[in-house]
Design an enzyme around this catalytic site. Structure first.
Site, PDB file in Angstrom:
ATOM      1  N   ARG A   1       0.836  -1.212   0.000  1.00  0.00           N
ATOM      2  CA  ARG A   1       0.000   0.000   0.000  1.00  0.00           C
ATOM      3  C   ARG A   1       0.863   1.252   0.000  1.00  0.00           C
ATOM      4  O   ARG A   1       0.491   2.265  -0.601  1.00  0.00           O
ATOM      5  CB  ARG A   1      -0.910  -0.016   1.236  1.00  0.00           C
ATOM      6  CG  ARG A   1      -1.821   1.191   1.417  1.00  0.00           C
ATOM      7  CD  ARG A   1      -2.890   1.313   0.372  1.00  0.00           C
ATOM      8  NE  ARG A   1      -3.647   0.101   0.155  1.00  0.00           N
ATOM      9  CZ  ARG A   1      -4.691   0.013  -0.666  1.00  0.00           C
ATOM     10  NH1 ARG A   1      -5.079   1.064  -1.366  1.00  0.00           N
ATOM     11  NH2 ARG A   1      -5.325  -1.144  -0.825  1.00  0.00           N
TER      12      ARG A   1
ATOM     13  N   HIS B   1      -5.121  -3.990   4.715  1.00  0.00           N
ATOM     14  CA  HIS B   1      -5.121  -2.891   3.748  1.00  0.00           C
ATOM     15  C   HIS B   1      -3.702  -2.448   3.431  1.00  0.00           C
ATOM     16  O   HIS B   1      -3.396  -2.060   2.302  1.00  0.00           O
ATOM     17  CB  HIS B   1      -5.939  -1.715   4.293  1.00  0.00           C
ATOM     18  CG  HIS B   1      -6.332  -0.710   3.256  1.00  0.00           C
ATOM     19  ND1 HIS B   1      -5.736   0.528   3.158  1.00  0.00           N
ATOM     20  CD2 HIS B   1      -7.271  -0.764   2.272  1.00  0.00           C
ATOM     21  CE1 HIS B   1      -6.286   1.197   2.171  1.00  0.00           C
ATOM     22  NE2 HIS B   1      -7.218   0.442   1.610  1.00  0.00           N
ATOM     23  N   CYS B   2      -2.819  -2.530   4.426  1.00  0.00           N
ATOM     24  CA  CYS B   2      -1.435  -2.051   4.266  1.00  0.00           C
ATOM     25  C   CYS B   2      -0.619  -2.916   3.318  1.00  0.00           C
ATOM     26  O   CYS B   2       0.387  -2.444   2.778  1.00  0.00           O
ATOM     27  CB  CYS B   2      -0.732  -2.005   5.618  1.00  0.00           C
ATOM     28  SG  CYS B   2      -1.580  -1.031   6.869  1.00  0.00           S
ATOM     29  N   ILE B   3      -0.979  -4.181   3.146  1.00  0.00           N
ATOM     30  CA  ILE B   3      -0.169  -5.078   2.304  1.00  0.00           C
ATOM     31  C   ILE B   3      -0.765  -5.279   0.917  1.00  0.00           C
ATOM     32  O   ILE B   3      -0.263  -6.090   0.132  1.00  0.00           O
ATOM     33  CB  ILE B   3       0.081  -6.429   2.988  1.00  0.00           C
ATOM     34  CG1 ILE B   3      -1.207  -7.235   3.138  1.00  0.00           C
ATOM     35  CG2 ILE B   3       0.755  -6.228   4.340  1.00  0.00           C
ATOM     36  CD1 ILE B   3      -0.966  -8.678   3.612  1.00  0.00           C
TER      37      ILE B   3
END
Length: 333
Positions: free
Chosen positions: A86, A325-327
């Site tokens: 992300r 969401h971050c990955i």
């Protein structure tokens, strides 16, 4: 030329991810590495049931990655420092002709933090632009994908401690930062949160990414992290965020309770259901082996009635500084 960043719920061509290969994301022991690889793979293998997944893998790690990944996940060899796609990856927008464009923000290790290395990661967005055969548009702004969230209709969520923070764009004015954000994303209104969650300011934190605090679920609906326990420092953050969002305009605000678990071995946790990822036909929701997992799932079923809500274990991600969401990073159709 004008641009617009499609909202996350708009159709995807697929999802980009990065395989954990180095440093703290992989961990210090074989058990740590096994946990990281299994967790990243579980997310990828869940998403690939709904849309293509393209995994960037450090040279030499292809065999290890393939052992964990569903055969449908496509692997691309690419030097990496980290695995938070992300943030290191591109932000995809569409130009006025409907063509995809890759926005290449400046990535500098979340504000040039002392532990971070980014000599490979700063090149990832441009390389994905080449792989996806999209034009690359460079930005002068130090920014990450986890620091923005759009509703696809002109509004963007930001955090003062990220875009205006030390090590990023502290020498620029808020107006200058906003102007660049609006030009690249096609937005015209910015909602600035004062700060992120407490744990996000620890050593491996992002210093306040918005995608763990609040997110759009539709053009006029915002979900926000609701820490209900007064003993947790995020109790005050949640109230502050609610007040900011209430003052921002005519949005439907949906409180998503934080998990009941308040601490781990490092102190107060920032476990959050806000950090979910919308794919074609589904929502991939963080699970924490917590009694509020099902509460959050039921809320998401109301918010996203046309999508399957799938809980995927995320404690190992949060222990390393991020969530589902971050990955992940969507490539719009």
């Amino acid at each position: 030329m004008s641009y617009r960043m499609p909202a996350e719920w708009e159709p995807h061509s697929g999802t980009w991810m990065a395989w954990p290969s180095n440093g703290y994301t992989l961990g210090d022991s074989e058990a740590d590495a096994q946990a990281a690889r299994s967790t990243w793979a579980k997310v990828a293998n869940t998403i690939v049931d709904f849309e293509p997944v393209w995994m960037c893998v450090n040279p030499g790690d292809e065999t290890i990655a393939r052992a964990f990944l569903d055969p449908r996940v496509q692997i691309f060899e690419m030097p990496l420092n980290d695995a938070w796609m992300r943030d290191i990856g591109p932000t995809f927008v569409k130009d006025s002709f409907g063509h995809l464009v890759t926005v290449n923000w400046i990535f500098n290790g979340w504000g040039a933090q002392g532990w971070a290395k980014w000599n490979f990661d700063e090149l990832v967005a441009e390389k994905i632009g080449e792989l996806s055969k999209t034009a690359v548009q460079d930005s002068w702004l130090v920014n990450e994908g986890g620091g923005i969230h759009v509703n696809g209709a002109g509004v963007v969520l930001l955090t003062e401690t990220v875009q205006l923070g030390q090590g990023r764009n502290s020498s620029s004015s808020k107006a200058e930062v906003e102007a660049e954000i609006h030009q690249k994303l096609g937005t015209s209104k910015a909602i600035w949160l004062k700060r992120g969650l407490h744990r996000d300011y620890d050593e491996f934190g992002t210093r306040g990414h918005v995608d763990i605090v609040a997110c759009f679920a539709s053009e006029d609906t915002i979900l926000y992290h609701d820490q209900q326990d007064p003993s947790h420092p995020d109790f005050e953050v949640s109230r502050e965020v609610y007040e900011t969002l209430t003052a921002a305009g005519d949005f439907k605000l949906v409180a998503v309770p934080a998990p009941k678990k308040l601490t781990d071995d490092e102190g107060f946790v920032d476990y959050s259901y806000i950090n979910h990822y919308i794919v074609n036909g589904a929502v991939i929701l963080c699970a924490f082996d917590d009694q509020n997992d099902e509460v959050a799932k039921k809320i998401m079923e109301q918010v996203y009635p046309q999508r399957e809500i799938i809980l995927v274990p995320a404690i190992e991600l949060f222990a390393r500084g991020g969530g589902i969401h971050c990955i992940t990073q969507q490539q719009p159709k």
